[in-house]
Write a protein that holds these residues in place. Structure first.
Motif, PDB file in Angstrom:
ATOM      1  N   TYR A  94     -13.021 -10.096  -3.251  1.00  0.00           N
ATOM      2  CA  TYR A  94     -13.364  -9.410  -2.223  1.00  0.00           C
ATOM      3  C   TYR A  94     -14.870  -9.100  -2.114  1.00  0.00           C
ATOM      4  O   TYR A  94     -15.479  -8.934  -3.141  1.00  0.00           O
ATOM      5  CB  TYR A  94     -12.504  -7.975  -2.459  1.00  0.00           C
TER       6      TYR A  94
ATOM      7  N   THR B  77       0.814  -0.942   0.065  1.00  0.00           N
ATOM      8  CA  THR B  77       0.058  -0.163  -0.090  1.00  0.00           C
ATOM      9  C   THR B  77       0.910   1.179  -0.055  1.00  0.00           C
ATOM     10  O   THR B  77       0.568   2.259  -0.785  1.00  0.00           O
ATOM     11  CB  THR B  77      -1.036   0.068   1.224  1.00  0.00           C
TER      12      THR B  77
ATOM     13  N   GLN C  98      -0.445  -9.097  -6.607  1.00  0.00           N
ATOM     14  CA  GLN C  98      -0.930 -10.484  -7.066  1.00  0.00           C
ATOM     15  C   GLN C  98      -0.454 -11.238  -8.020  1.00  0.00           C
ATOM     16  O   GLN C  98      -0.711 -12.298  -8.569  1.00  0.00           O
ATOM     17  CB  GLN C  98      -2.402 -10.399  -6.887  1.00  0.00           C
TER      18      GLN C  98
ATOM     19  N   THR D 216      -4.474  -3.148 -12.039  1.00  0.00           N
ATOM     20  CA  THR D 216      -4.187  -4.201 -11.018  1.00  0.00           C
ATOM     21  C   THR D 216      -3.957  -5.618 -11.613  1.00  0.00           C
ATOM     22  O   THR D 216      -5.042  -6.048 -12.433  1.00  0.00           O
ATOM     23  CB  THR D 216      -5.336  -4.398 -10.014  1.00  0.00           C
TER      24      THR D 216
ATOM     25  N   ALA E 247     -10.749  -4.857  -6.535  1.00  0.00           N
ATOM     26  CA  ALA E 247      -9.156  -5.254  -6.351  1.00  0.00           C
ATOM     27  C   ALA E 247      -8.866  -4.905  -5.137  1.00  0.00           C
ATOM     28  O   ALA E 247      -7.916  -4.738  -4.607  1.00  0.00           O
ATOM     29  CB  ALA E 247      -8.393  -4.684  -7.157  1.00  0.00           C
TER      30      ALA E 247
ATOM     31  N   SER F  70       3.625  -6.033  -3.551  1.00  0.00           N
ATOM     32  CA  SER F  70       3.562  -6.481  -1.974  1.00  0.00           C
ATOM     33  C   SER F  70       4.154  -7.649  -1.603  1.00  0.00           C
ATOM     34  O   SER F  70       3.907  -8.521  -2.566  1.00  0.00           O
ATOM     35  CB  SER F  70       1.956  -6.473  -1.759  1.00  0.00           C
TER      36      SER F  70
ATOM     37  N   TYR G 233       3.464  -9.271   1.059  1.00  0.00           N
ATOM     38  CA  TYR G 233       2.595  -9.912   2.499  1.00  0.00           C
ATOM     39  C   TYR G 233       2.532 -11.592   2.261  1.00  0.00           C
ATOM     40  O   TYR G 233       2.963 -12.025   1.204  1.00  0.00           O
ATOM     41  CB  TYR G 233       1.047  -9.488   2.063  1.00  0.00           C
TER      42      TYR G 233
ATOM     43  N   GLY H 263       6.426  -6.210   3.567  1.00  0.00           N
ATOM     44  CA  GLY H 263       7.264  -5.616   2.699  1.00  0.00           C
ATOM     45  C   GLY H 263       6.779  -5.400   1.429  1.00  0.00           C
ATOM     46  O   GLY H 263       5.447  -5.569   1.074  1.00  0.00           O
TER      47      GLY H 263
ATOM     48  N   LYS I 263       1.487 -13.828  -0.521  1.00  0.00           N
ATOM     49  CA  LYS I 263       1.709 -13.343  -2.218  1.00  0.00           C
ATOM     50  C   LYS I 263       2.485 -14.516  -2.774  1.00  0.00           C
ATOM     51  O   LYS I 263       2.961 -15.171  -1.946  1.00  0.00           O
ATOM     52  CB  LYS I 263       2.234 -12.229  -2.105  1.00  0.00           C
TER      53      LYS I 263
HETATM   54  C1  LIG Z   1      -3.685  -5.973  -5.553  1.00  0.00           C
HETATM   55  C2  LIG Z   1      -3.315  -5.691  -4.063  1.00  0.00           C
HETATM   56  N1  LIG Z   1      -2.732  -4.471  -4.064  1.00  0.00           N
HETATM   57  C3  LIG Z   1      -2.026  -3.874  -3.210  1.00  0.00           C
HETATM   58  C4  LIG Z   1      -2.010  -4.823  -1.728  1.00  0.00           C
HETATM   59  C5  LIG Z   1      -1.261  -4.064  -0.397  1.00  0.00           C
HETATM   60  O1  LIG Z   1      -0.385  -4.591  -0.156  1.00  0.00           O
HETATM   61  P1  LIG Z   1       0.171  -4.669   1.528  1.00  0.00           P
HETATM   62  O2  LIG Z   1      -0.793  -5.631   1.982  1.00  0.00           O
HETATM   63  O3  LIG Z   1       1.244  -5.156   1.429  1.00  0.00           O
HETATM   64  O4  LIG Z   1      -0.068  -3.386   1.996  1.00  0.00           O
HETATM   65  C6  LIG Z   1      -2.721  -5.879  -1.787  1.00  0.00           C
HETATM   66  C7  LIG Z   1      -2.474  -6.854  -0.664  1.00  0.00           C
HETATM   67  O5  LIG Z   1      -2.672  -7.105   0.205  1.00  0.00           O
HETATM   68  C8  LIG Z   1      -3.128  -6.520  -3.194  1.00  0.00           C
HETATM   69  O6  LIG Z   1      -3.741  -7.627  -3.126  1.00  0.00           O
END
Ligand SMILES: Cc1ncc(COP(=O)(O)O)c(C=O)c1O
Length: 378
Positions: free
Chosen positions: A320, A67, A172, A140, A94, A193, A195, A206, A198
């Motif tokens: 989502y 993010t 993703q 995305t 997304a 990301s 996370y 990260g 992922k």
């Molecule tokens: C498509 C997408 N964009 C952005 C993010 C944001 O990443 P983070 O959770 O590392 O802030 C995520 C994930 O969680 C995501 O799935």
């Protein structure tokens, strides 16, 4: 069979197995800590170099999460590329991340519709939403699929909007290719990301920003550390602190060589589900290419299918459940829909269902999910 039978529940994801399969991660993380250099050191430098090489860009900047990466990249685009528009074209399905970044930098999100089969942005809808007010387009690469960024660029060129910058959100879709190019190397700048769940995940948070534009890369570098040009010299008013740390970078550096193999495994799982699912269930898939990330279904009988899967010991999730344009927290803020609205996004949101899909799934688990899908008769 029911969940009360002897079989264990199959989770949507399993982090413990990732660690068990990659104990070298712990040795390398320990070595990173033992160096006494826990931020801005060799691990981040080496990982960023390897990841830029892998994706095919000149620069990679590690940041704290995906993010932050989106927010910093958006701000850099606004600062460096100029323009007076106050809108960003994105999609509503997304997970909210691109909209969060728009809100943080003060851009109004304009939501384009999606294609049903891939759940990715509909290029005609995106192009129809671009006006004099558009500062940037965010694409995305959702669920491991890839948006055809060169095609989008050509379509924007055709209507005289070829100068509008494109940000790729690759959170993703680590490693997915469109022809010879990987996602993250096709737009003006891209964000990732790391996370844990992922395709390439850290053992915590990260993220990264990638680009081949030196001015954008330099600007992001300043924004991610307090707006500094050099230590304690603040040259940008909206700098902040968002760093990838050395331990997470060492984890990512250890896991990166396995990314393609894991992507193949995810895709094998999704292929198996596609073969097993009855025709009433659609398995979401990008026609232009996919690495597999989440295994996402479209079904008109979601609640019943969730119960059927629970009865077979299979956990599910929804990615989502709420469109960005319907989120309560943003109702007081400006937003706009593409001229044709977002009918496909609206229909899909109540039909999405995520099945277990992770590279350490066993053949027995995959077989159990397939059997449950094949026995679904609605
Ligand atoms: C498509 C997408 N964009 C952005 C993010 C944001 O990443 P983070 O959770 O590392 O802030 C995520 C994930 O969680 C995501 O799935």
């Amino acid at each position: 069979m029911t969940a009360s039978s002897a079989q264990t529940l199959i989770p949507v994801n399993d982090m413990v197995r990732i660690l068990q399969e990659n104990v070298a991660v712990l040795d390398n993380a320990r070595a990173a800590l033992a160096s006494g250099w826990w931020l801005n050191g060799t691990e981040v430098r080496e990982f960023c170099k390897a990841f830029a090489d892998y994706v095919g860009t000149d620069y990679c900047l590690g940041v704290a999460n995906g993010t932050d990466a989106l927010e910093i990249a958006l701000r850099a685009i606004c600062d460096i590329r100029g323009g007076t528009g106050a809108e960003a074209v994105t999609v509503a399905n997304a997970g909210g991340y691109s909209t969060i970044a728009c809100r943080l930098v003060g851009l109004t999100p304009v939501f384009a519709d999606i294609e049903r089969g891939s759940q990715l942005a509909s290029l005609p809808s995106v192009v129809s939403a671009v006006t004099d007010e558009t500062r940037v387009v965010i694409v995305t690469h959702l669920y491991g699929g890839v948006v055809d960024v060169p095609r989008l660029r050509a379509m924007m060129d055709e209507i005289g909007r070829g100068n509008v910058p494109i940000i790729e959100d690759c959170a993703q879709a680590h490693g997915v290719r469109l022809g010879a190019r990987r996602a993250g190397s096709m737009g003006d700048i891209s964000t990732f990301s790391f996370y844990p769940t992922k395709n390439l995940g850290a053992f915590g948070d990260g993220g990264a920003i990638l680009t081949s534009d030196q001015a954008l890369a330099d600007h992001c570098r300043k924004l991610h550390q307090y707006g500094w040009s050099a230590k304690y010299n603040i040259v940008h008013p909206y700098g902040r602190n968002s760093r990838l740390d050395e331990v997470q970078a060492s984890v990512l550096r250890t896991l990166l060589p396995r990314l393609d193999e894991w992507n193949d495994k995810r895709l094998t799982i999704i292929d198996a589900y596609s073969d097993a699912a009855p025709s009433s269930i659609g398995v979401v898939r990008s026609a232009d290419g996919t690495v597999g990330h989440l295994a996402v279904l479209l079904t008109e009988n979601r609640d019943e299918l969730i119960q059927h899967l629970i009865d077979h010991g299979i956990m599910t999730d929804i990615h989502y459940p709420i469109l960005d344009c319907d989120q309560a927290g943003w109702q007081e803020l400006p937003q706009r829909l593409a001229p044709g609205g977002i009918p496909v996004s609206r229909v899909s949101v109540s039909q999405l269902l995520t099945l277990p899909c992770f590279p350490t799934m066993t053949e027995a688990e995959i077989g159990r999910v397939c059997a449950a899908l094949s026995s679904w008769t609605r």
